[in-house]
Design an enzyme around this catalytic site. Structure first.
Site, PDB file in Angstrom:
ATOM      1  N   HIS A 114      -5.696   7.573  -2.222  1.00 26.99           N
ATOM      2  CA  HIS A 114      -6.683   6.616  -1.743  1.00 26.99           C
ATOM      3  C   HIS A 114      -7.922   6.567  -2.636  1.00 26.99           C
ATOM      4  CE1 HIS A 114      -4.605   7.221   2.301  1.00 26.99           C
ATOM      5  NE2 HIS A 114      -4.432   5.950   2.000  1.00 26.99           N
ATOM      6  N   HIS A 143       1.524   4.310  -2.894  1.00 30.32           N
ATOM      7  CA  HIS A 143       1.538   5.766  -2.717  1.00 30.32           C
ATOM      8  C   HIS A 143       2.784   6.357  -3.372  1.00 30.32           C
ATOM      9  CE1 HIS A 143      -1.971   6.500  -0.357  1.00 30.32           C
ATOM     10  NE2 HIS A 143      -1.556   5.934   0.761  1.00 30.32           N
ATOM     11  N   HIS A 164       0.841  -1.200   0.000  1.00 29.63           N
ATOM     12  CA  HIS A 164       0.000   0.000   0.000  1.00 29.63           C
ATOM     13  C   HIS A 164       0.881   1.257   0.000  1.00 29.63           C
ATOM     14  CE1 HIS A 164      -3.521   2.465   1.596  1.00 29.63           C
ATOM     15  NE2 HIS A 164      -2.494   3.220   1.946  1.00 29.63           N
ATOM     16  N   GLU A 165       1.854   1.296   0.892  1.00 30.01           N
ATOM     17  CA  GLU A 165       2.728   2.471   0.980  1.00 30.01           C
ATOM     18  C   GLU A 165       3.577   2.634  -0.279  1.00 30.01           C
ATOM     19  OE1 GLU A 165       2.031   4.555   3.119  1.00 30.01           O
ATOM     20  OE2 GLU A 165       0.873   3.291   4.483  1.00 30.01           O
TER      21      GLU A 165
END
Length: 466
Positions: free
Chosen positions: A213, A207, A203-204
């Site tokens: 998101h 980014h 997830h990071e």
């Protein structure tokens, strides 16, 4: 997650914490007031949310414990990978991003698509990364596994201890956070306490590759409503939305189960009640927001954004929702449970199998993982259900047995994929010793994808053709 620093601008260096704290707090206060005023003042939305929450509470009573004990909402106090100190809980903003967001509260995007593009994407050479000298050695395998995941699914590449001014350093900070896209200098990804499993790290990294998101998309109002009346007062800015004029969604559908989606009760005053409420027609996804790994559509978003498909000179057609494999252009990448060069086959290897379901109820037991399993990656198993009569739909009632249960099914669970699109995530179930309400397919197929990385998950289900 008590770090108050914002990493500024293209140099990726932190200025004094006191200066950053003052500027950050002032900007976030201004943004919070704008978003709060916009959301709280909508009385029509308030009535919709109140009615929906009443429905949610009624539906909870229909979930029955198999051992007679009451069903209690309990996430162990876990608040997810998000902090109350960062923008959207896990995002470090450059000074330019911070000022733009405050001046135009709709300026965010699913992927970065502004005047800096394409300089804000990592393109042309592997992304250099390193581990901070204080980074715990026991977390390194999980980081490498998350990097390997993205490399195996996309054309993006990383190189450990590589050279380059623009680079990533993994640190053991106060929580999980990252910057959005390439800033031009060294930038950090924090893998702090509770962050060191593959889903959060992936997830990071997403980014860092440039993705915001999911629930911040400009079209989120078609799918969810924000229960602003249950959001912590000083955290309203976390539910900002995007402007369509600054957005490129690349045709990716809104996916509740995206790894980039908030969970239903993030930033809640009362965590037993949601901050994100599914709209009419999407109620079945209410308890299946967020995910344990990047989804098929998360992967497609990165491959499209980074123009990975352009590297394949000859285009091929894939079946069952598959997509051309950017790392092997002669074959397709397939959704869970499908196989073959063009995803034309249903996998029947290992515990994968096909079950033909008739009008009479069929009882089946299935298990993924095993006692004592503790893995960085996931052990998976796909059960394909098809009706005895083509064109008929399927109804499945799931009863979980013993096994692992964790917040939002991150340790183990079952993803019941009932949509006509086999690549779309479905309803996740993991609470042990519980009988759930029947799930009906949208078409004449359904896939039950079992997954586990800690111990195992077992369940029985009753299926019938309707």
């Amino acid at each position: 997650m008590k770090n108050h620093l914002i990493l500024f601008s293209l140099i990726g260096l932190a200025l004094s914490s006191s200066l950053l704290n003052d500027e950050f707090k002032e900007k976030m206060k201004e943004l919070n007031e704008k978003i709060s005023s916009s959301l709280i003042s909508n009385t029509e939305e308030k009535k919709f949310v109140d009615d929906k929450i009443e429905e949610i509470e009624v539906n909870k009573t229909k979930i029955v414990s198999t051992d007679g004990s009451p069903i209690v909402d309990d996430d162990g106090g876990y608040t997810g990978p998000y902090s109350k100190e960062f923008y959207e809980g896990d995002i470090l903003l450059t000074k330019e991003q911070l000022n733009t967001i405050v001046s135009d509260t709709r300026s965010k995007r699913q992927v970065q698509w502004n005047s800096y593009y394409p300089n804000n994407i990592w393109k042309g050479s592997p992304i250099p990364y390193s581990f901070d000298r204080n980074f715990p050695s026991n977390k390194i395998p999980s980081v490498r596994a998350a990097i390997k995941f993205w490399e195996s699914q996309t054309c993006v590449r990383f190189i450990e201890n590589g050279n380059g001014r623009a680079r990533v350093r993994f640190i053991n900070g106060n929580g999980c956070y990252a910057m959005i896209g390439k800033t031009g200098g060294e930038q950090v990804i924090s893998i702090g306490y509770g962050c060191d499993w593959i889903g959060t790290i992936a997830h990071e990294i997403e980014h860092t590759l440039g993705v915001w998101h999911t629930q911040a998309r400009y079209d989120r109002g078609n799918y969810v409503s924000i229960n602003a009346w249950n959001v912590l007062p000083n955290q309203m800015y976390n539910f900002n939305t995007q402007s369509q004029s600054y957005t490129n969604l690349f045709g990716i559908p809104y996916e509740f189960g995206s790894v980039m989606h908030y969970a239903e009760n993030d930033f809640a005053r009362d965590r037993s009640r949601p901050t994100i409420v599914a709209r009419n027609g999407y109620e079945r996804f209410q308890h299946s927001m967020s995910n344990y790994l990047p989804t098929f559509y998360d992967i497609k978003l990165i491959n499209t954004y980074y123009k990975c498909y352009d590297a394949c000179p000859r285009k091929i057609t894939c079946s069952n929702g598959g997509l051309q494999d950017v790392n092997n252009c002669n074959r397709c990448k397939c959704p869970s449970g499908f196989s073959g060069t063009y995803c034309e086959s249903i996998s029947t290897s290992g515990c994968d199998r096909i079950l033909t379901i008739g009008s009479s109820p069929t009882n089946i037991t299935a298990t993924a993982g095993w006692s004592g399993l503790y893995s960085v990656t996931y052990n998976e198993c796909a059960l394909h259900l098809k009706p005895a009569t083509r064109g008929r739909r399927l109804e499945v009632t799931v009863t979980t047995g013993s096994g692992m249960s964790s917040w939002n099914c991150y340790g183990a669970g079952v993803d019941v994929r009932m949509a006509a699109d086999p690549a779309m995530t479905g309803i996740r179930i993991c609470r042990p010793n519980t009988r759930f309400q029947p799930i009906v397919s949208d078409s004449d197929r359904m896939v039950l994808n079992l997954f586990s990385r800690i111990n195992y998950v077992s369940f029985t289900f009753t299926a019938r053709m309707i």
